[in-house]
Scaffold this active site. Structure first.
Site, mmCIF file in Angstrom:
data_model
loop_
_atom_site.group_PDB
_atom_site.id
_atom_site.type_symbol
_atom_site.label_atom_id
_atom_site.label_comp_id
_atom_site.label_asym_id
_atom_site.label_seq_id
_atom_site.Cartn_x
_atom_site.Cartn_y
_atom_site.Cartn_z
ATOM 1 C CD GLU A 269 63.240 51.741 26.594
ATOM 2 O OE1 GLU A 269 63.039 51.913 27.812
ATOM 3 O OE2 GLU A 269 63.680 52.630 25.848
ATOM 4 C CE LYS A 345 64.559 53.060 31.027
ATOM 5 N NZ LYS A 345 63.732 53.665 29.947
ATOM 6 C CB CYS A 379 66.459 53.336 27.043
ATOM 7 S SG CYS A 379 66.183 54.869 26.099
#
Length: 514
Positions: A269, A345, A379
């Site tokens: 990331e 995300k 993440c």
């Protein structure tokens, strides 16, 4: 000679097309009319059909009105018990057991609005299924057919005798007679097929139509493994002086992945924040905006590397400025055929909001690759189990998680959740993180990671559910193989079957889309 009539006033438009989400209310209403007394579809079941196998769902439309529909999935029929029920073969109506590499199309419902029967609507829907079977090179179509007139004769004959009488045209049954006339042949009669089908006494005739155009594909019958090789890059953040220096480091790792004949190379990331080390911008918010200026170069670089080295690349994630001057954390999939996909995300950490003002995405995506369907969850997103379940129901076999954490506690949240998602969903998960430090870069100064590839915990998988892991806090790569065929078999016959044993009657996940 003058026209006396406008013929367009007399024309009707009958079409058979793929089902759409907007058709669901009409289908639910039609089912209540077609099958009174039987439990109708739930909206989430039809949505699941469209998410998992949209090309297998059809509707008949007359002048803009839905007057018929049919639903189906693909299976390997020989993997099911001879006395299977409708719930068994449809995963209780959600078709999450759909097998894209299977060789039988299984029809799970056909219905026609009673007001429009006699217009060959059912025949048109069956022909659409046959065309689909030919197009997908499927061996046959199998259906569990109702015998709705059996209740009129149940006191005087067995189901076997009734079916024989219908086959000899001594008795008319609206479903069985139609199916026989449509070229389907009787395989057997299954009891307890659909408990709420009182007219059929819960019996069903298992019928099959064989695709004479089927071309045998040996790998479907003799496949023993489906290995996918993954190269996970544990990337060290260090000061650099130019984008070219960053690109050289990326190419080195892609070269390593290619030399190992990897199918995927996975980067961490926001590892492009390494570019901040030469931007000389002390404000984190402004530094992020400067990083977005490299988006075009970043995309061009990884597209070239994916094609040149013949590796699918999960390009970590990168901050991208889009409309309304909003900045998103986006992970890109660079396929080795040169095509590109992206996943936003969805859950933004407090840190990302505070220091960089990052905006959240709002869709879960699953991507087709030459190694099956995959998903990317960046993440923090892997810490929300609903996202992984949605992706799994959409067909994902591997979830890739690029991550960036600054301490061991944060890293362990990502790792433990990634391993939990592998067990819960019977999938493989992969995490790739950053190590090292950028001393002069505000909010990116320290990193902690131990990257890994994880599997469900069962006999056929790696010990402890760990395919492989790197050493903590060292720049290195991890190369490991995952086997999609083992995954498929374990979903069918593992020690536990989390996907098939879900209690849809007790709980559900609603995925909200535009």
């Amino acid at each position: 000679m003058a026209e006396q009539f406008d013929l367009s006033e007399f024309e009707k438009s009958m079409v058979i097309r793929e089902m759409a989400f907007t058709d669901i209310p009409a289908i639910l209403e039609m089912q209540r009319t077609c099958f009174p007394g039987m439990i109708p579809w739930k909206e989430e079941q039809l949505r699941s059909h469209l998410e998992i196998f949209p090309e297998g769902q059809f509707v008949a439309e007359l002048d803009g009105k839905v007057i018929g529909s049919c639903s189906s999935l693909i299976i390997n029929f020989d993997e099911y018990d001879d006395r299977h029920s409708w719930d068994d073969v449809t995963d209780e109506g959600y078709i999450t057991n759909h097998t894209p590499d299977g060789y039988n199309l299984y029809g799970i419902e056909v219905m026609v609005n009673p007001e429009y029967r006699g217009m060959k609507v059912g025949q048109r829907l069956y022909e659409a299924r046959k065309d689909l079977a030919r197009q997908l090179n499927l061996k046959s179509i199998i259906i569990g057919g109702r015998i709705p007139n059996y209740h009129k004769h149940a006191d005087e004959m067995s189901p076997r005798e009734y079916v024989d009488a219908v086959s000899r045209h001594k008795i008319y049954d609206p479903v069985l007679t139609f199916q026989l006339m449509s070229g389907f042949q009787l395989m057997r009669i299954n009891p307890n097929y659909l408990d709420d089908d009182l007219q059929s006494g819960a019996y069903a005739t298992l019928m099959e139509w064989n695709n004479v155009d089927y071309r045998p594909v040996s790998k479907r019958h003799f496949k023993t493994s489906y290995p996918v090789r993954i190269c996970v890059v544990q990337y060290q953040m260090r000061a650099i002086s130019s984008f070219e220096e960053f690109a050289n480091q990326c190419e080195y790792f892609v070269d390593v992945a290619s030399d190992a004949q990897s199918d995927f190379a996975v980067f961490p990331e926001i590892f492009t924040t390494q570019l901040m080390s030469f931007l000389n911008e002390p404000s984190p918010g402004l530094a992020v905006r400067k990083v977005t200026d490299f988006t075009e170069q970043y995309i061009e670089m990884f597209t070239d590397l994916a094609v040149r080295y013949n590796v699918n690349i999960i390009g970590g994630s990168h901050f991208v400025k889009e409309e309304n001057d909003e900045i998103y954390n986006i992970a890109y999939l660079f396929r080795r055929d040169g095509s590109i996909e992206k996943q936003y995300k969805i859950h933004i950490t407090p840190n990302e909001r505070k220091w960089w003002g990052i905006s959240a995405g709002d869709s879960v995506r699953v991507f087709d690759t030459d190694c099956g369907k995959i998903a990317i969850q960046i993440c923090y997103d892997i810490e929300f189990p609903e996202l992984a379940r949605i992706a799994t129901d959409m067909g994902a076999n591997i979830i890739f998680t690029p991550f960036c954490t600054e301490d061991r506690q944060g890293y362990l949240r990502v790792r433990y959740c990634s391993q939990a998602r592998a067990v819960e969903n019977q999938i493989y998960t992969v995490i790739s993180g950053t190590v090292g430090n950028l001393p002069q870069t505000e909010n990116m100064d320290i990193q902690y990671a131990q990257s890994g590839i994880f599997a469900p915990s069962d006999f056929e998988f790696a010990r402890d559910g760990i395919v492989g892991e790197t050493n903590p806090n060292l720049e290195m790569v991890l190369i490991g193989d995952v086997d999609l065929e083992i995954l498929r078999r374990q979903r069918k016959a593992g020690t536990v079957k989390q996907l098939r044993d879900r209690r849809h009657d007790v709980y559900r996940i609603d995925y909200l889309r535009d």
